[in-house]
Design an enzyme around this catalytic site. Structure first.
Site, short mmCIF file in Angstrom:
data_model
loop_
_atom_site.label_atom_id
_atom_site.label_comp_id
_atom_site.label_asym_id
_atom_site.label_seq_id
_atom_site.Cartn_x
_atom_site.Cartn_y
_atom_site.Cartn_z
CD GLU A 170 -2.56 2.35 -3.35
OE1 GLU A 170 -3.63 2.96 -3.46
OE2 GLU A 170 -1.91 2.30 -2.29
CG ASP A 179 -1.81 1.18 1.33
OD1 ASP A 179 -2.68 1.30 0.46
OD2 ASP A 179 -1.64 1.99 2.25
#
EC number: 2.4.1.18
Length: 812
Positions: A543, A490
């Site tokens: 990401e 993330d």
């Protein structure tokens, strides 16, 4: 991701009057030893008044003994005390003061059994605050100890060199028989400590944290308990508190293992299921209770204690792991169902999810599930993106072994498991990682690098070897201990750029004066390379929302080493185009074609993720313009376009049946919508898309290779039509697929496209079919291509394109 500023912790600035943790009830309903007839002890409820209690004393007084509630009562033999050797057992006063205050770095040097110099006696010292008396038992012989300090230090000499012994501790409510925590050697070896100092211990979780184990005494007796170890290099002292000492850590100071910064203690009698924390005297002189950074299990939030856990799970997914190790996912179908376990269907446990989620994912044809973070987090509204226990699956849905059961069930059904991982930052809760030993330990000490202003969180100090080791080992832990198949990392962009979301003057440049975070680059490279070395067939997914070069380039070629990257640019452009009225789309045609300019620069996943259906953005369905018919038709066309476009697929839960409302983590998906034929039609379409995707190699074999894609016509902005070919490495006659999508609000009759060769082409997909809730406008199942060149191709065919619809054609 969701990174609201959440602080659920409370700083522990001193000892509680009762010695109890502030967030749990009084545990003193445990059994207590009291005298019974015949000179023995029996068990009575601790809530009852003790026959030996002082006037006015209650069960809640801090004088309750610091002994395991499960400690067996001792018999009180009638034999007189044995005669102890006449040697000194005293200690310097300063050592005693430091010991009872919890500030001694090596309590084992003072407590436990030590040979007496100049004699064959052994000195045994015991720390038992609030005890009335302590007796050392060597076989049948009893040696009463002398009180050396009012804080509960006792000592006595016994004959022999390091004999086996036990300790009888007498409290106001009676005696307990215990094993000595301070007679054992450290449970970490020299190589473990060396690797920790170097930041290279790839199985860190096997030496830190809480581990039930059995140790052997010099006399051959077996002692069961739990070993605890924690990294707190700047702490002045560390004590253990938990169910085994009534949350009064005075009896359990831990020892420092030198320059490693590790504090360690073995607690006899403790076991699986015991709650615990570390009580740390920080460098700043303040006592704090901290959860274990390497806890394997926790209490259910909002409670914050760590829980001792030992797995006894038996895996049955060997066939899946063998297949995974032989799989190159770049050239395989990857269709990911992104799911938030707590709101897919509210109230399900890991075991219930294993049954229901697995069946649903298999039925709908997905190849993988991606779970929003499952590591423990205090605030449910963070969706798991503010992690407090990186080594513990959240206890909200069950135990770690029940999470293993979920993964095992998915694997046995042929479904891969990806987990979101958050190494970029962590929350400020005062009982967790922040200021762990009274100093910035896990976080960077300079707030210009150590704090994330957008999310109100701390940022990991990735330049510190032990912190890197904590995170690299954590990635390996999820693969090794839970058999996951991939991690989606993330907020990578926030890690890569020192000026990410910071004002001018609010960030520190690197050693070259640039904004690149060199420590983060090195950390990501190390993590990816180590995962791929140890777990063939694993996936590491970034990401990353910028144009950082080489995200999926191998580390030996200078890249970050990820296997895949989310294509955030494609997602934003595609959704922006599709949110516009069809009449305006011709002016934004380039948004849909631009992705092919950079499509092969990385190994991409096309994501319609949770981030796009929250915070007022609306559901995927509600992003589409027009009336309800147009919204549903547009969404069907968009999904078909996505499945045809180069790149692996990711779809957030609820989008597969066109959920009306945007996602709410505190409510289940709108499952009743599946009773509506229009929504059921979208679900049928996604199921068919996945089925075709898995069986048509042209759709996945060359996602990252220009040979797998060619435009038929990229320039028909006037009609809002996009047409292209997907190719596989097979015989051209069977290894090609023509994909035509009409994003106009009207259909097109007699629409000619070029095709690579003449003959009959089957219409294998039409999103306007009755089955999907459309008007069934199409080509009656096939078209005939003739030898008339068009669009630079040798043949062509005339099509009927439905409004807001997509068709796929395959050579018959």
């Amino acid at each position: 991701m969701n990174n609201g500023d959440v602080n659920n912790g409370t700083a522990r600035t001193g000892r509680l009057a009762t010695g109890l943790a502030p967030d749990r009830p009084n545990p003193r309903g445990a059994a207590t030893a009291v005298r019974n007839g015949g000179g023995r002890v029996a068990l009575a409820d601790r809530d009852a008044s003790s026959a030996s209690a002082q006037p006015g004393q209650t069960a809640d007084d801090p004088a309750v003994p610091s002994a395991p509630p499960s400690a067996p009562p001792s018999a009180l033999p009638a034999d007189p005390p044995a005669v102890a050797p006449a040697v000194s057992v005293d200690l310097p006063y300063d050592d005693l003061e430091r010991l009872v205050s919890g500030a001694h770095h090596d309590p084992h040097a003072l407590l436990g059994a030590h040979p007496h110099p100049g004699s064959d006696a052994t000195v045994v010292r015991v720390l038992r605050p609030d005890a009335r008396a302590v007796t050392v038992l060597v076989g049948p012989a009893r040696y009463p100890a002398t009180r050396l300090h009012s804080g509960g230090v006792f000592g006595v000499a016994v004959p022999g060199m390091l004999p086996d012994y036990r300790i009888e501790v007498t409290y106001p409510d009676g005696p307990y028989l215990i094993d000595d925590p301070y007679r054992h050697l450290p449970t970490l070896g020299e190589m473990d400590l060396h690797l920790i100092i170097e930041g290279r211990h790839e199985q860190l979780w096997k030496v830190l944290g809480a581990h039930p184990r059995a140790l052997t005494t010099p006399g051959g007796a077996t002692v069961t308990g739990v070993s605890f170890a924690v990294w707190a290099p700047s702490a002045r002292g560390v004590r253990l508190v938990g169910d085994f000492d009534f949350w009064d850590g005075r009896a359990f100071p831990m020892r420092s293992l030198g320059r490693s910064g590790i504090w360690e203690l073995f607690v006899p009698g403790a076991g699986t299921g015991a709650r615990y924390k570390y009580e740390i005297l920080g460098f700043d002189g303040i006592w704090r209770q901290k959860a274990d950074p390497l806890a394997f299990h926790t209490e259910v939030p909002p409670a914050t204690a760590s829980v001792v856990f030992a797995s006894d799970f038996t895996w049955n997914d060997g066939a899946w792991l063998d297949r995974r190790a032989r799989t190159a996912w770049r050239t395989e179908p990857v269709s990911v169902y992104e799911v938030h376990l707590g709101s897919w269907r509210r109230g399900l446990s890991y075991r219930e999810l294993a049954e229901e989620l697995t069946a649903y994912v298999v039925e709908n044809g997905f190849t993988h599930v991606e779970m929003l973070p499952v590591a423990e987090h205090p605030f449910g509204g963070s969706w798991g993106y503010q992690v407090s226990a990186y080594y513990a699956p959240t206890a909200r849905f069950g135990s770690p072994d029940e999470f293993r059961h979920l993964v095992d069930t998915l694997h046995r059904a042929g479904i891969g498991v990806i987990v979101d991982w958050v190494p970029a930052h962590f929350p400020r809760d005062t009982w967790a990682l922040g200021r762990f030993d009274g100093t910035p330990l896990y976080e960077h000490p300079d707030p210009r690098r150590g704090e994330q202003p957008d999310w109100g969180t701390y940022v990991f100090d990735l330049g510190r070897p032990e912190v890197r080791n904590f995170l690299v080992a954590n990635a390996l832990y999820w693969f090794e201990e839970f058999h996951i198949d991939g991690l989606r990392v993330d907020a990578v962009a926030s890690m890569l750029y020192l000026d990410y979301s910071r004002p001018e003057g609010g960030w520190l440049p690197n050693i070259h004066g640039g904004r690149e975070n060199l420590d983060a680059v090195s950390f990501l490279q190390e993590t990816n390379a180590t995962v791929y070395r140890r777990f063939p067939g694993a996936m590491m997914i970034a990401e990353e929302s910028t144009a950082w070069p080489g995200v999926t380039r191998p580390t030996h070629l200078g890249g970050l080493g990820f296997g895949f990257k989310w294509n955030m640019g494609w997602m934003h452009d595609t959704l922006d185009y599709n949110s516009r009225l069809p009449i305006h789309r011709m002016y934004h045609h380039h948004q849909m074609t631009f992705s092919m300019v950079y499509a092969y620069s990385e190994n991409f996943i096309l994501p319609f993720s949770h981030d796009e259906v929250v915070h007022g953005k609306g559901s995927l369905l509600r992003k589409m313009p027009g009336d309800r018919w147009a919204q549903l038709a547009n969404l069907r066309a968009l999904l078909a376009y996505m499945w045809a476009h180069p790149g692996k697929k990711l779809l957030f839960m609820g989008c597969e049946f066109a959920q009306d409302n945007e996602w709410n983590e505190s409510a289940s998906l709108e499952w009743p919508l599946l009773d509506d034929p229009a929504h059921a039609g979208v679900a049928d379409l996604v199921r068919d898309l996945n089925g075709l995707y898995r069986t048509v190699p042209a759709l996945y074999q060359h996602d990252a290779d220009p040979a797998g894609f060619s435009w038929i016509d990229a320039n028909d902005a006037e009609n809002n039509v996009f047409s292209f070919l997907r190719w596989s490495g097979e015989d051209p006659a069977g290894g090609v697929l023509a994909c035509v999508t009409n994003f106009a609000g009207i259909g097109h009759e007699g629409y000619r496209i070029g095709l690579p060769f003449p003959g009959r082409w089957r219409e294998i997909l039409n999103t306007d079919g009755y089955r999907y809730g459309g008007g069934n406008i199409g080509n009656l199942g096939s078209v005939q291509a003739v030898e008339e060149p068009h669009h630079g191709l040798d043949a062509s065919a005339t099509l009927t394109l439905p409004p807001l619809g997509a068709i796929w054609l395959s050579p018959a």
